[in-house]
Design an enzyme around this catalytic site. Structure first.
Site, PDB file in Angstrom:
ATOM      1  N   LYS A   1      40.206  34.681  48.010  1.00  0.00           N
ATOM      2  CA  LYS A   1      38.966  34.134  46.961  1.00  0.00           C
ATOM      3  C   LYS A   1      38.282  35.036  46.207  1.00  0.00           C
ATOM      4  CE  LYS A   1      37.093  33.188  51.119  1.00  0.00           C
ATOM      5  NZ  LYS A   1      37.935  33.779  52.130  1.00  0.00           N
TER       6      LYS A   1
ATOM      7  N   ARG B   1      30.843  26.906  54.142  1.00  0.00           N
ATOM      8  CA  ARG B   1      31.644  27.215  55.234  1.00  0.00           C
ATOM      9  C   ARG B   1      31.651  26.394  56.604  1.00  0.00           C
ATOM     10  NH1 ARG B   1      32.723  33.108  53.959  1.00  0.00           N
ATOM     11  NH2 ARG B   1      34.196  33.976  55.357  1.00  0.00           N
TER      12      ARG B   1
ATOM     13  N   ARG C   1      43.316  46.088  52.734  1.00  0.00           N
ATOM     14  CA  ARG C   1      42.373  45.995  51.544  1.00  0.00           C
ATOM     15  C   ARG C   1      41.386  47.504  51.523  1.00  0.00           C
ATOM     16  NH1 ARG C   1      38.455  40.914  51.485  1.00  0.00           N
ATOM     17  NH2 ARG C   1      38.139  41.517  53.488  1.00  0.00           N
TER      18      ARG C   1
ATOM     19  N   ARG D   1      35.805  47.625  54.670  1.00  0.00           N
ATOM     20  CA  ARG D   1      34.690  46.858  55.551  1.00  0.00           C
ATOM     21  C   ARG D   1      35.110  47.156  57.007  1.00  0.00           C
ATOM     22  NH1 ARG D   1      35.240  40.943  52.843  1.00  0.00           N
ATOM     23  NH2 ARG D   1      34.827  40.475  54.898  1.00  0.00           N
TER      24      ARG D   1
ATOM     25  N   ARG E   1      37.975  35.677  62.775  1.00  0.00           N
ATOM     26  CA  ARG E   1      37.539  35.257  61.508  1.00  0.00           C
ATOM     27  C   ARG E   1      38.321  33.978  61.215  1.00  0.00           C
ATOM     28  NH1 ARG E   1      37.487  40.511  58.323  1.00  0.00           N
ATOM     29  NH2 ARG E   1      37.598  39.078  56.396  1.00  0.00           N
TER      30      ARG E   1
HETATM   31  P1  AP5 Z   1      40.587  38.989  49.019  1.00  0.00           P
HETATM   32  O1  AP5 Z   1      40.632  38.545  47.758  1.00  0.00           O
HETATM   33  O2  AP5 Z   1      39.472  40.154  49.104  1.00  0.00           O
HETATM   34  O3  AP5 Z   1      40.371  37.978  50.006  1.00  0.00           O
HETATM   35  P2  AP5 Z   1      39.358  36.932  50.607  1.00  0.00           P
HETATM   36  O4  AP5 Z   1      39.584  35.421  50.531  1.00  0.00           O
HETATM   37  O5  AP5 Z   1      37.955  37.208  49.451  1.00  0.00           O
HETATM   38  O6  AP5 Z   1      38.885  37.295  52.036  1.00  0.00           O
HETATM   39  P3  AP5 Z   1      37.461  37.689  52.736  1.00  0.00           P
HETATM   40  O7  AP5 Z   1      37.998  38.748  53.857  1.00  0.00           O
HETATM   41  O8  AP5 Z   1      36.690  38.722  52.000  1.00  0.00           O
HETATM   42  O9  AP5 Z   1      37.346  36.735  53.083  1.00  0.00           O
HETATM   43  P4  AP5 Z   1      36.220  36.493  54.291  1.00  0.00           P
HETATM   44  O10 AP5 Z   1      36.020  34.725  53.947  1.00  0.00           O
HETATM   45  O11 AP5 Z   1      36.442  36.525  55.726  1.00  0.00           O
HETATM   46  O12 AP5 Z   1      35.015  37.398  54.021  1.00  0.00           O
HETATM   47  P5  AP5 Z   1      33.532  36.995  53.459  1.00  0.00           P
HETATM   48  O13 AP5 Z   1      33.035  38.577  52.670  1.00  0.00           O
HETATM   49  O14 AP5 Z   1      33.305  35.920  52.723  1.00  0.00           O
HETATM   50  O15 AP5 Z   1      42.117  39.684  49.529  1.00  0.00           O
HETATM   51  C1  AP5 Z   1      42.123  40.311  50.531  1.00  0.00           C
HETATM   52  C2  AP5 Z   1      43.292  41.448  50.238  1.00  0.00           C
HETATM   53  O16 AP5 Z   1      44.451  40.803  49.868  1.00  0.00           O
HETATM   54  C3  AP5 Z   1      42.838  42.231  49.142  1.00  0.00           C
HETATM   55  O17 AP5 Z   1      43.269  43.739  49.309  1.00  0.00           O
HETATM   56  C4  AP5 Z   1      43.494  41.789  47.940  1.00  0.00           C
HETATM   57  O18 AP5 Z   1      43.884  42.674  47.251  1.00  0.00           O
HETATM   58  C5  AP5 Z   1      44.585  41.243  48.698  1.00  0.00           C
HETATM   59  N1  AP5 Z   1      45.262  40.038  47.942  1.00  0.00           N
HETATM   60  C6  AP5 Z   1      44.909  39.048  47.363  1.00  0.00           C
HETATM   61  N2  AP5 Z   1      45.700  38.181  46.785  1.00  0.00           N
HETATM   62  C7  AP5 Z   1      46.838  38.470  47.292  1.00  0.00           C
HETATM   63  C8  AP5 Z   1      48.045  38.169  47.031  1.00  0.00           C
HETATM   64  N3  AP5 Z   1      48.304  36.773  46.330  1.00  0.00           N
HETATM   65  N4  AP5 Z   1      49.297  38.704  47.554  1.00  0.00           N
HETATM   66  C9  AP5 Z   1      48.957  39.907  48.254  1.00  0.00           C
HETATM   67  N5  AP5 Z   1      47.898  40.470  48.317  1.00  0.00           N
HETATM   68  C10 AP5 Z   1      46.669  39.847  47.934  1.00  0.00           C
HETATM   69  O19 AP5 Z   1      32.771  37.026  54.832  1.00  0.00           O
HETATM   70  C11 AP5 Z   1      32.625  38.008  55.800  1.00  0.00           C
HETATM   71  C12 AP5 Z   1      31.617  37.486  56.848  1.00  0.00           C
HETATM   72  O20 AP5 Z   1      30.310  37.116  56.467  1.00  0.00           O
HETATM   73  C13 AP5 Z   1      32.327  36.194  57.609  1.00  0.00           C
HETATM   74  O21 AP5 Z   1      33.065  36.566  58.543  1.00  0.00           O
HETATM   75  C14 AP5 Z   1      30.832  35.823  58.240  1.00  0.00           C
HETATM   76  O22 AP5 Z   1      30.320  36.423  59.342  1.00  0.00           O
HETATM   77  C15 AP5 Z   1      29.680  36.012  57.156  1.00  0.00           C
HETATM   78  N6  AP5 Z   1      29.780  34.915  56.264  1.00  0.00           N
HETATM   79  C16 AP5 Z   1      29.904  35.000  54.695  1.00  0.00           C
HETATM   80  N7  AP5 Z   1      29.590  33.806  54.303  1.00  0.00           N
HETATM   81  C17 AP5 Z   1      29.113  33.074  55.198  1.00  0.00           C
HETATM   82  C18 AP5 Z   1      28.851  31.704  55.114  1.00  0.00           C
HETATM   83  N8  AP5 Z   1      29.014  30.852  53.998  1.00  0.00           N
HETATM   84  N9  AP5 Z   1      28.651  31.146  56.471  1.00  0.00           N
HETATM   85  C19 AP5 Z   1      28.400  31.847  57.385  1.00  0.00           C
HETATM   86  N10 AP5 Z   1      28.657  33.280  57.717  1.00  0.00           N
HETATM   87  C20 AP5 Z   1      29.294  33.737  56.503  1.00  0.00           C
END
Ligand code: AP5
Length: 228
Positions: A23, A98, A137, A171, A182
């Site tokens: 994402k 979410r 990552r 992170r 997660r």
């Molecule tokens: P990346 O693009 O970073 O993946 P992502 O989908 O953004 O993953 P996140 O871990 O950031 O998502 P998340 O939903 O857990 O975290 P968030 O910060 O939103 O890619 C991942 C890795 O893979 C990178 O190294 C990249 O280079 C690599 N990659 C990408 N595409 C690839 C491909 N095609 N092939 C190979 N490698 C690839 O949330 C964190 C925490 O915040 C949550 O757990 C929760 O506690 C809280 N939170 C956030 N939003 C909410 C909400 N709306 N409601 C409640 N709690 C929330």
């Protein structure tokens, strides 16, 4: 064109997908290509944790455990950010909504400004690769560009391709144990949004396994169509 008109026609895109689906990686590409604003609730929450705000204090332990932060906190943060002037260009929501409560809150917010969701894009991935993606990552602290030890390394070791910075961060919640939690939270609370947006005829699916550049190309074609 007045501000209200600009806001009412600005694109709203949602990226849905489990942790590691790409994402953040793809939102940054779309932001550049379409002149939109990437709005990541994960990034906003991490900034609140660092700033030590009340919301950040409440969110810290929840995020470290891999659970979802309360709807009330996240909706408030999102509402405030969405009201900032740059979002009038249109936004890519990365990690929001979410839960069904958050999706309904978003519908209510958009109905106030007359905006609509152009597309809710589900990044289709295999959970088994997500742990590998997340454990490798790292991110440039200077500009936020994301990398991966194997799949997207920097061109020159330790130096950001985008801004030349050398301060790379990992992170706290990017470990195998928390990733499992997660993923569970995603399937229990977020995956139901796929049918929520299908019922609204807003759902699009993209195969998000494989080459990052190929996925960007598929997404760009889809977004160009959805925002035309
Ligand atoms: P990346 O693009 O970073 O993946 P992502 O989908 O953004 O993953 P996140 O871990 O950031 O998502 P998340 O939903 O857990 O975290 P968030 O910060 O939103 O890619 C991942 C890795 O893979 C990178 O190294 C990249 O280079 C690599 N990659 C990408 N595409 C690839 C491909 N095609 N092939 C190979 N490698 C690839 O949330 C964190 C925490 O915040 C949550 O757990 C929760 O506690 C809280 N939170 C956030 N939003 C909410 C909400 N709306 N409601 C409640 N709690 C929330």
């Amino acid at each position: 064109m007045d501000a209200a008109h600009t806001a009412s026609t600005a694109p709203i895109l949602i990226l849905l997908g489990p942790p590691g689906a790409g994402k953040g990686t793809q939102a940054r590409v779309l932001e550049q290509k379409f002149g939109l604003v990437q709005l990541s609730t994960g990034d906003l929450l991490r900034a609140a944790v660092i700033a030590g705000t009340d919301a950040g204090k409440a969110a810290k332990a929840v995020m470290e455990a891999g659970d979802l932060v309360s709807d009330a906190i996240v909706i408030n943060i999102l509402r405030d950010r969405l009201a900032e002037p740059d979002c009038a260009k249109g936004v890519i929501l990365d990690g929001f909504p979410r839960t069904t409560v958050q999706a309904k809150a978003l519908d209510a917010l958009l109905s106030e400004t007359g905006q609509r969701i152009n597309a809710a894009i589900s990044l289709e991935v295999d959970d088994r690769e997500m742990v590998t993606r997340i454990s490798g990552r790292f991110t440039c602290a200077g500009c936020g560009e994301g990398y991966h030890d194997s799949f997207k390394p920097t061109t020159r070791a330790g130096i950001c391709d985008t801004c030349g910075g050398t301060d790379m961060t990992r992170r706290a919640d990017d470990n195998a144990e928390t990733v499992g939690q997660r993923l569970d939270a995603y399937h229990a609370q977020t995956a139901p949004l796929i049918s929520y947006y299908a019922r609204k005829n807003a759902l699009k699916n993209v195969d998000a396994m494989g080459d990052i550049a190929r996925i960007s190309k598929d997404l760009a074609a889809l977004v160009a169509h959805a925002t035309a």
